[in-house]
Motif scaffolding. Structure first.
Motif, mmCIF file in Angstrom:
data_model
loop_
_atom_site.group_PDB
_atom_site.id
_atom_site.type_symbol
_atom_site.label_atom_id
_atom_site.label_comp_id
_atom_site.label_asym_id
_atom_site.label_seq_id
_atom_site.Cartn_x
_atom_site.Cartn_y
_atom_site.Cartn_z
ATOM 1 N N ALA A 49 0.815 -1.149 -0.129
ATOM 2 C CA ALA A 49 -0.078 0.080 -0.142
ATOM 3 C C ALA A 49 0.873 1.199 -0.095
ATOM 4 O O ALA A 49 1.830 1.144 0.715
ATOM 5 N N GLY A 50 0.621 2.210 -0.987
ATOM 6 C CA GLY A 50 1.342 3.466 -0.986
ATOM 7 C C GLY A 50 2.394 3.428 -1.899
ATOM 8 O O GLY A 50 3.196 4.513 -1.825
ATOM 9 N N ASP A 51 2.891 2.325 -2.449
ATOM 10 C CA ASP A 51 4.196 2.305 -3.106
ATOM 11 C C ASP A 51 3.723 3.128 -4.745
ATOM 12 O O ASP A 51 2.603 3.142 -5.202
ATOM 13 N N THR A 52 4.772 3.771 -5.155
ATOM 14 C CA THR A 52 4.806 4.284 -6.388
ATOM 15 C C THR A 52 5.386 3.500 -7.385
ATOM 16 O O THR A 52 6.467 2.943 -7.286
ATOM 17 N N LEU A 53 4.623 3.179 -8.453
ATOM 18 C CA LEU A 53 4.980 2.265 -9.476
ATOM 19 C C LEU A 53 5.056 3.151 -10.905
ATOM 20 O O LEU A 53 4.100 3.914 -11.098
ATOM 21 N N ALA A 54 5.762 2.563 -11.879
ATOM 22 C CA ALA A 54 6.017 3.194 -13.011
ATOM 23 C C ALA A 54 5.562 2.292 -14.063
ATOM 24 O O ALA A 54 5.910 0.962 -13.565
ATOM 25 N N ILE A 55 5.106 2.478 -15.197
ATOM 26 C CA ILE A 55 4.505 1.631 -15.992
ATOM 27 C C ILE A 55 5.301 2.264 -17.643
ATOM 28 O O ILE A 55 5.159 3.124 -18.025
ATOM 29 N N ALA A 56 6.030 0.982 -18.184
ATOM 30 C CA ALA A 56 6.194 1.258 -19.517
ATOM 31 C C ALA A 56 5.652 0.143 -20.623
ATOM 32 O O ALA A 56 5.245 -0.688 -19.820
ATOM 33 N N ALA A 57 5.921 0.602 -21.723
ATOM 34 C CA ALA A 57 5.548 -0.596 -22.666
ATOM 35 C C ALA A 57 6.855 -0.927 -23.726
ATOM 36 O O ALA A 57 7.530 -0.224 -23.854
ATOM 37 N N PHE A 58 6.800 -2.108 -23.905
ATOM 38 C CA PHE A 58 7.892 -2.878 -24.837
ATOM 39 C C PHE A 58 7.277 -3.636 -26.031
ATOM 40 O O PHE A 58 6.074 -3.979 -25.913
ATOM 41 N N VAL A 59 7.938 -3.500 -27.203
ATOM 42 C CA VAL A 59 7.853 -4.110 -28.334
ATOM 43 C C VAL A 59 9.082 -5.069 -28.823
ATOM 44 O O VAL A 59 10.076 -4.546 -28.841
ATOM 45 N N GLY A 60 8.826 -6.197 -29.286
ATOM 46 C CA GLY A 60 9.982 -6.993 -29.618
ATOM 47 C C GLY A 60 9.480 -8.486 -29.867
ATOM 48 O O GLY A 60 8.223 -8.619 -30.050
ATOM 49 N N THR A 61 10.328 -9.351 -29.788
ATOM 50 C CA THR A 61 10.006 -10.928 -30.079
ATOM 51 C C THR A 61 10.730 -11.684 -28.921
ATOM 52 O O THR A 61 11.889 -10.941 -28.696
ATOM 53 N N GLY A 62 10.096 -12.693 -28.682
ATOM 54 C CA GLY A 62 10.567 -13.525 -27.438
ATOM 55 C C GLY A 62 10.949 -12.986 -26.406
ATOM 56 O O GLY A 62 11.613 -13.019 -25.194
ATOM 57 N N PHE A 63 10.053 -11.878 -25.989
ATOM 58 C CA PHE A 63 9.797 -10.685 -24.894
ATOM 59 C C PHE A 63 11.054 -10.036 -24.483
ATOM 60 O O PHE A 63 11.716 -9.724 -23.548
ATOM 61 N N ARG A 64 12.015 -9.833 -25.679
ATOM 62 C CA ARG A 64 13.287 -8.961 -25.462
ATOM 63 C C ARG A 64 12.716 -8.009 -26.717
ATOM 64 O O ARG A 64 12.574 -8.339 -27.826
ATOM 65 N N GLY A 65 12.836 -6.717 -26.226
ATOM 66 C CA GLY A 65 12.698 -5.632 -27.270
ATOM 67 C C GLY A 65 12.969 -4.053 -26.607
ATOM 68 O O GLY A 65 13.831 -4.220 -25.855
ATOM 69 N N GLU A 66 12.537 -3.328 -27.282
ATOM 70 C CA GLU A 66 12.688 -1.865 -26.695
ATOM 71 C C GLU A 66 11.390 -1.283 -26.429
ATOM 72 O O GLU A 66 10.244 -1.432 -26.574
ATOM 73 N N LYS A 67 11.683 -0.059 -25.514
ATOM 74 C CA LYS A 67 10.479 0.702 -25.061
ATOM 75 C C LYS A 67 9.985 1.480 -26.024
ATOM 76 O O LYS A 67 10.511 2.005 -26.883
ATOM 77 N N LYS A 68 8.695 1.573 -26.027
ATOM 78 C CA LYS A 68 7.960 2.182 -26.756
ATOM 79 C C LYS A 68 7.374 3.608 -26.203
ATOM 80 O O LYS A 68 6.794 3.600 -25.109
ATOM 81 N N PRO A 69 7.395 4.702 -26.626
ATOM 82 C CA PRO A 69 6.880 6.190 -26.277
ATOM 83 C C PRO A 69 5.440 6.179 -26.183
ATOM 84 O O PRO A 69 4.635 5.335 -26.828
ATOM 85 N N TYR A 70 4.971 6.676 -25.310
ATOM 86 C CA TYR A 70 3.568 6.905 -25.056
ATOM 87 C C TYR A 70 2.746 7.668 -26.048
ATOM 88 O O TYR A 70 3.309 8.855 -26.412
#
Length: 208
Positions: A49-70
């Motif tokens: 409770a009360g933790d701060t979290l950040a969310i990013a999005a990735f695109v790639g293959t085999g679940f290895r990839g690069e971040k995508k901008p919002y």
């Protein structure tokens, strides 16, 4: 870098995105040179409770990839489901690689969900047909042959709808991960992904 692959949250993300890659990617994602997998990555896969979290999005293959901008113009839905449902779209900044930051409501776990609008793509015939063959989309490939479209450009549109689970610290947190959030196509666990071996899931399309 990505979190350790044995974390409970990432295991669910892998399962969810893998099934979505089969169910959604085959018909709705860009082909060949473009990546087939698109997934959300939180800064932590367990939060109190009360933790701060950040969310990013990735695109790639085999679940290895690069971040995508919002891109706010693409976001039909971007929500976090905890003790209450909150819209994250207003806090996202165009072009930012960190899509959003939020503070958890409690220790009961949070589900973050994203849905994009549709984007059209057009490919030259050889590339499009190779894509259909690669994805096992035999019916559209045969239809193109019957219609004499072998030399014609291929057109389709795609959308994305990933989600990611952030486990909580409360004993009852697993209940939230079992609840659909209403994405057009969605992988819903039938058991707690942190403990289930194997993990059973149900795939819903338009809620069915």
């Amino acid at each position: 870098g990505l979190p350790h692959p044995e974390s409970a949250g990432l295991r669910l993300a892998r399962v969810g995105a893998a099934v979505l890659a089969l169910a959604l990617g085959g018909a709705l994602t860009p082909p060949l040179a473009l990546a087939h997998e698109y997934w959300l990555v939180p800064s932590a896969y367990r939060a109190a409770a009360g933790d701060t979290l950040a969310i990013a999005a990735f695109v790639g293959t085999g679940f290895r990839g690069e971040k995508k901008p919002y891109a706010p113009t693409r976001a039909v839905r971007f929500t976090v489901h905890g003790a209450k449902v909150r819209d994250l779209r207003p806090v996202g900044v165009n072009g930012d690689l960190t899509w959003a930051r939020f503070i958890t409501d409690d220790g009961g776990g949070s589900m973050v969900a994203y849905e994009s609008g549709f984007v059209p793509i057009e490919l030259e015939a050889p590339e499009f047909d190779a894509y259909l063959a690669l994805e096992g989309l035999d019916a559209p490939l045969q239809a193109r042959k019957r219609l004499g479209a072998k030399e014609g450009k291929g057109r389709e549109r795609y959308a994305r709808c990933p989600k990611t689970w952030i486990a909580g610290t409360a004993a009852a947190d697993a209940k939230r991960v079992l609840v659909p959030v209403g994405l057009p196509i969605e992988v819903v666990p039938l058991d707690d992904p942190a403990t289930a071996r194997p993990l059973r899931v149900r795939v819903l399309f338009q809620g069915k």
